[in-house]
Design an enzyme around this catalytic site. Structure first.
Site, PDB file in Angstrom:
ATOM      1  N   GLN A   1       0.832  -1.212   0.000  1.00 53.10           N
ATOM      2  CA  GLN A   1       0.000   0.000   0.000  1.00 53.10           C
ATOM      3  C   GLN A   1       0.867   1.263   0.000  1.00 53.10           C
ATOM      4  OE1 GLN A   1      -0.395  -2.702   1.889  1.00 53.10           O
ATOM      5  NE2 GLN A   1      -2.458  -2.876   2.707  1.00 53.10           N
TER       6      GLN A   1
ATOM      7  N   ASP B   1      -6.561   2.353  12.489  1.00 55.61           N
ATOM      8  CA  ASP B   1      -7.703   1.481  12.223  1.00 55.61           C
ATOM      9  C   ASP B   1      -8.599   1.378  13.451  1.00 55.61           C
ATOM     10  OD1 ASP B   1      -7.517   0.029   9.451  1.00 55.61           O
ATOM     11  OD2 ASP B   1      -5.501   0.380  10.170  1.00 55.61           O
TER      12      ASP B   1
ATOM     13  N   ASN C   1      -2.725  -0.028  13.928  1.00 58.95           N
ATOM     14  CA  ASN C   1      -2.554   0.422  12.543  1.00 58.95           C
ATOM     15  C   ASN C   1      -1.746  -0.644  11.804  1.00 58.95           C
ATOM     16  OD1 ASN C   1      -2.948   2.558  10.522  1.00 58.95           O
ATOM     17  ND2 ASN C   1      -0.733   2.832  10.647  1.00 58.95           N
ATOM     18  N   LYS C   2      -1.544  -0.449  10.504  1.00 59.05           N
ATOM     19  CA  LYS C   2      -0.875  -1.445   9.654  1.00 59.05           C
ATOM     20  C   LYS C   2       0.357  -2.042  10.301  1.00 59.05           C
ATOM     21  CE  LYS C   2      -1.878  -2.841   6.522  1.00 59.05           C
ATOM     22  NZ  LYS C   2      -2.541  -4.166   6.467  1.00 59.05           N
TER      23      LYS C   2
HETATM   24  C1  RUB Z   1      -4.567   0.647   6.143  1.00 59.49           C
HETATM   25  C2  RUB Z   1      -4.017   1.376   7.313  1.00 59.49           C
HETATM   26  C3  RUB Z   1      -4.322   2.844   7.410  1.00 59.49           C
HETATM   27  C4  RUB Z   1      -5.586   3.041   8.268  1.00 59.49           C
HETATM   28  C5  RUB Z   1      -6.099   4.465   8.189  1.00 59.49           C
HETATM   29  O1  RUB Z   1      -4.521  -0.767   6.302  1.00 59.49           O
HETATM   30  O2  RUB Z   1      -3.412   0.817   8.202  1.00 59.49           O
HETATM   31  O3  RUB Z   1      -3.280   3.523   8.028  1.00 59.49           O
HETATM   32  O4  RUB Z   1      -6.608   2.180   7.824  1.00 59.49           O
HETATM   33  O5  RUB Z   1      -6.572   4.761   6.915  1.00 59.49           O
HETATM   34  P1  RUB Z   1      -5.184  -1.709   5.185  1.00 59.49           P
HETATM   35  P2  RUB Z   1      -7.554   6.011   6.657  1.00 59.49           P
HETATM   36  O6  RUB Z   1      -4.493  -1.404   3.894  1.00 59.49           O
HETATM   37  O7  RUB Z   1      -4.959  -3.102   5.666  1.00 59.49           O
HETATM   38  O8  RUB Z   1      -6.664  -1.390   5.103  1.00 59.49           O
HETATM   39  O9  RUB Z   1      -6.850   7.217   7.145  1.00 59.49           O
HETATM   40  O10 RUB Z   1      -7.745   6.002   5.155  1.00 59.49           O
HETATM   41  O11 RUB Z   1      -8.797   5.746   7.408  1.00 59.49           O
END
Ligand code: RUB
Length: 265
Positions: A125, A163, A173-174
């Protein structure tokens, strides 16, 4: 495949990823099929996502997914606006994975800055982040995950998404975010979490374990692939949680969310 099932499939495969996009698309799916069984299916797509759970709960309360969708989008705009003010001229910003909220904030910054980011195995990502920022004309240094320390040494601020924020103010978070937070502490680099407050939950959510094939499709009975999606940033490693409620220390953030959104459990 109908539109509802396509959304479900895309969330599960991470074509749609990031907590906020998952929640917004979950609400779109709910608008298509608002029955009990379909909502259960939506909630099951990514189990460690309070934003999705809270967005659906709010949609049920107001009996309209569109209202919840607009509420969430407006909340994120407010977060991005507040977070953009943290960035000073010539800042070197470190980020990991792909957070739409972090990117949204960086879009609003009107001084010169650069970004260091990590590729984020297994599904890269970080490349998505690097591409989006580069398209905006921002210079990006892109690192493999194991070079996180180098990237952090060359940064003066760290911005990560979230998350799930639990009742102690620890942030999920990731995968890789915990190690990043320890490096942040070691190098005295301030780490901010950029997030709307619907990521909060007092429930104990399990960390999602994803398909081993995302890492390596190997058939050897002596090799077991472990693929946790997230890890936990301890509250003490966080300088501030930047949300629509302002910039707050993790425990203050939790207290304020509980007051502002008493319906969030
Ligand atoms: C994505 C991730 C993002 C948070 C926040 O993990 O860890 O940092 O979800 O995202 P994955 P946002 O790719 O496994 O979904 O700020 O867009 O809510």
């Amino acid at each position: 495949m109908d539109e509802f099932n396509k959304i479900i499939k895309d969330i599960k495969s991470l074509k749609i990823q990031g907590a906020t996009n998952i929640a917004l698309n979950g609400l779109k799916a709910m608008q298509l099929k608002p029955d009990y069984k379909s909502i259960k299916l939506i909630l099951k797509t990514r189990p460690t996502e309070p934003c999705l759970q809270n967005a659906i709960k709010y949609a049920k309360e107001v009996e309209n997914p569109k209202i919840s969708y607009n509420y969430l989008r407006n909340m994120d705009k407010r977060v991005e606006n507040i977070a953009s003010k943290l960035i000073k001229k010539n800042s070197k910003i470190f980020t990991h994975c792909h957070s739409s909220t972090v990117i949204g904030a960086l879009k609003l910054v009107n001084v010169k800055f650069s970004v260091n980011n990590t590729e984020t195995r297994p599904l890269y990502q970080g490349r998505k982040t690097a591409n989006e920022l580069a398209k905006m004309g921002i210079k990006v240094n892109h690192y493999v995950d194991s070079a996180a320390e180098d990237a952090i040494k060359n940064s003066n601020i760290i911005l990560l998404g979230a998350d799930y924020i639990n009742s102690e103010g620890n942030v999920y978070n990731k995968i890789g975010s915990y190690a990043i937070s320890e490096l942040a502490k070691k190098h005295k680099t301030p780490l901010f979490i950029i997030t709307n407050s619907w990521k909060y939950s007092s429930k104990k959510l399990k960390i999602e374990n994803r398909d081993s094939k995302e890492i390596w499709d190997v058939a050897n009975k002596n090799i077991t692939i472990k693929n946790p999606a997230f890890d936990i940033i301890p509250n003490k490693n966080i300088k501030g949680i930047v949300s629509e409620l302002g910039v707050l220390k993790p425990k203050k953030f939790v207290n304020k969310v509980k007051k502002e959104y008493s319906w969030i459990k």
